[in-house]
Write a protein that holds these residues in place. Sequence first.
Motif, mmCIF file in Angstrom:
data_model
loop_
_atom_site.group_PDB
_atom_site.id
_atom_site.type_symbol
_atom_site.label_atom_id
_atom_site.label_comp_id
_atom_site.label_asym_id
_atom_site.label_seq_id
_atom_site.Cartn_x
_atom_site.Cartn_y
_atom_site.Cartn_z
ATOM 1 N N ASP A 32 0.839 -1.195 0.000
ATOM 2 C CA ASP A 32 0.000 0.000 0.000
ATOM 3 C C ASP A 32 0.876 1.248 0.000
ATOM 4 N N PRO A 33 0.546 2.234 -0.836
ATOM 5 C CA PRO A 33 1.279 3.505 -0.792
ATOM 6 C C PRO A 33 0.937 4.250 0.499
ATOM 7 N N THR A 34 1.767 5.216 0.860
ATOM 8 C CA THR A 34 1.486 6.022 2.052
ATOM 9 C C THR A 34 1.255 7.476 1.644
ATOM 10 N N PHE A 35 0.402 8.140 2.411
ATOM 11 C CA PHE A 35 0.028 9.529 2.169
ATOM 12 C C PHE A 35 0.163 10.290 3.479
ATOM 13 N N HIS A 36 0.680 11.511 3.399
ATOM 14 C CA HIS A 36 0.856 12.339 4.591
ATOM 15 C C HIS A 36 0.612 13.803 4.208
ATOM 16 N N LEU A 37 -0.384 14.428 4.835
ATOM 17 C CA LEU A 37 -0.668 15.841 4.581
ATOM 18 C C LEU A 37 0.391 16.678 5.285
ATOM 19 N N VAL A 38 1.192 17.371 4.498
ATOM 20 C CA VAL A 38 2.302 18.156 5.034
ATOM 21 C C VAL A 38 1.817 19.530 5.486
ATOM 22 N N SER A 39 1.049 20.213 4.626
ATOM 23 C CA SER A 39 0.589 21.556 4.962
ATOM 24 C C SER A 39 -0.623 21.936 4.117
ATOM 25 N N ILE A 40 -1.282 23.009 4.553
ATOM 26 C CA ILE A 40 -2.421 23.570 3.836
ATOM 27 C C ILE A 40 -2.120 25.048 3.600
ATOM 28 N N ASP A 41 -2.260 25.483 2.355
ATOM 29 C CA ASP A 41 -2.030 26.887 2.008
ATOM 30 C C ASP A 41 -3.339 27.503 1.532
ATOM 31 N N LEU A 42 -3.715 28.637 2.107
ATOM 32 C CA LEU A 42 -4.894 29.384 1.656
ATOM 33 C C LEU A 42 -4.479 30.220 0.450
ATOM 34 N N THR A 43 -5.177 30.046 -0.670
ATOM 35 C CA THR A 43 -4.809 30.799 -1.867
ATOM 36 C C THR A 43 -5.755 31.965 -2.124
ATOM 37 N N SER A 44 -7.060 31.789 -1.860
ATOM 38 C CA SER A 44 -7.985 32.906 -2.092
ATOM 39 C C SER A 44 -9.354 32.612 -1.500
ATOM 40 N N PHE A 45 -10.158 33.663 -1.448
ATOM 41 C CA PHE A 45 -11.572 33.559 -1.104
ATOM 42 C C PHE A 45 -12.365 33.916 -2.347
ATOM 43 N N LYS A 46 -13.418 33.168 -2.619
ATOM 44 C CA LYS A 46 -14.318 33.458 -3.743
ATOM 45 C C LYS A 46 -15.672 33.829 -3.157
ATOM 46 N N PHE A 47 -16.181 34.990 -3.541
ATOM 47 C CA PHE A 47 -17.471 35.438 -3.031
ATOM 48 C C PHE A 47 -18.593 34.706 -3.755
ATOM 49 N N GLN A 48 -19.366 33.947 -3.006
ATOM 50 C CA GLN A 48 -20.556 33.251 -3.501
ATOM 51 C C GLN A 48 -21.705 33.727 -2.610
ATOM 52 N N PHE A 49 -22.432 34.748 -3.068
ATOM 53 C CA PHE A 49 -23.447 35.387 -2.236
ATOM 54 C C PHE A 49 -24.300 34.351 -1.532
ATOM 55 N N PRO A 50 -24.483 34.377 -0.266
ATOM 56 C CA PRO A 50 -24.093 35.367 0.732
ATOM 57 C C PRO A 50 -22.822 35.012 1.508
ATOM 58 N N VAL A 51 -22.042 34.012 1.056
ATOM 59 C CA VAL A 51 -20.857 33.597 1.808
ATOM 60 C C VAL A 51 -19.630 33.569 0.894
ATOM 61 N N PHE A 52 -18.488 33.298 1.513
ATOM 62 C CA PHE A 52 -17.225 33.182 0.786
ATOM 63 C C PHE A 52 -16.788 31.719 0.754
ATOM 64 N N ASP A 53 -16.373 31.235 -0.418
ATOM 65 C CA ASP A 53 -15.746 29.923 -0.521
ATOM 66 C C ASP A 53 -14.241 30.120 -0.390
ATOM 67 N N ALA A 54 -13.567 29.138 0.205
ATOM 68 C CA ALA A 54 -12.116 29.215 0.368
ATOM 69 C C ALA A 54 -11.443 28.298 -0.643
ATOM 70 N N GLU A 55 -10.419 28.821 -1.300
ATOM 71 C CA GLU A 55 -9.604 28.003 -2.185
ATOM 72 C C GLU A 55 -8.273 27.751 -1.494
ATOM 73 N N LEU A 56 -7.887 26.477 -1.468
ATOM 74 C CA LEU A 56 -6.708 26.045 -0.729
ATOM 75 C C LEU A 56 -5.835 25.147 -1.604
ATOM 76 N N ILE A 57 -4.620 24.937 -1.156
ATOM 77 C CA ILE A 57 -3.730 23.937 -1.739
ATOM 78 C C ILE A 57 -3.356 22.983 -0.603
ATOM 79 N N PHE A 58 -3.640 21.683 -0.791
ATOM 80 C CA PHE A 58 -3.208 20.658 0.149
ATOM 81 C C PHE A 58 -1.895 20.090 -0.376
ATOM 82 N N ASN A 59 -0.835 20.185 0.416
ATOM 83 C CA ASN A 59 0.470 19.641 0.055
ATOM 84 C C ASN A 59 0.584 18.255 0.682
#
Length: 183
Positions: A32-59
Amino acid sequence: MGSRRNFSWGSALIGAAAATTAALLISAKPRDPTFHLVSIDLTSFKFQFPVFDAELIFNVHVRNPNAVPIRYSDAKMSIFYDGALLGSALVEAGSQPARSCQLLRLPARLSGLELANRVKKFASDVGRREMVLESAVDIKGAAKVLWWDHGFKVHVDSHVVVDPVFLDVTDQENKSSLEIFVK
């Protein structure tokens, strides 16, 4: 008296070939391969009325412990928060050499509406600085063994604890299971 036996190079070569074949079969057993989440980077917020969606990069650090290189197709990773689908990340098609490690950058989008529907839980998590995310993905691909491609599917389940203020990964448990298809 004792009988004298002649040394046979043929027998020695057959024994060496059998030992080499056994060693190759043991080392070629799929793992089985192994996976490990190293970090999360916030790249931007997208306005979707009435809230904001978050765009991220999972490393994500991925290790292929197998003796053969692999190719895999696009896959969509589902991300859950408090039992509800919060968003998704894209695993882009690619390849990985045998017995190697890679860092994958997975673009993700999280729904602000889903967080708004769980505002009390989210506020509590921010106060404790501990947010639990679950994810699941099925990755399909092929591994070339000698002249034949063998299809496979890897299912990965992850349980990740994140600091929602600084997006630091504080704890995680990742389980992967490999299924090989024989054509």
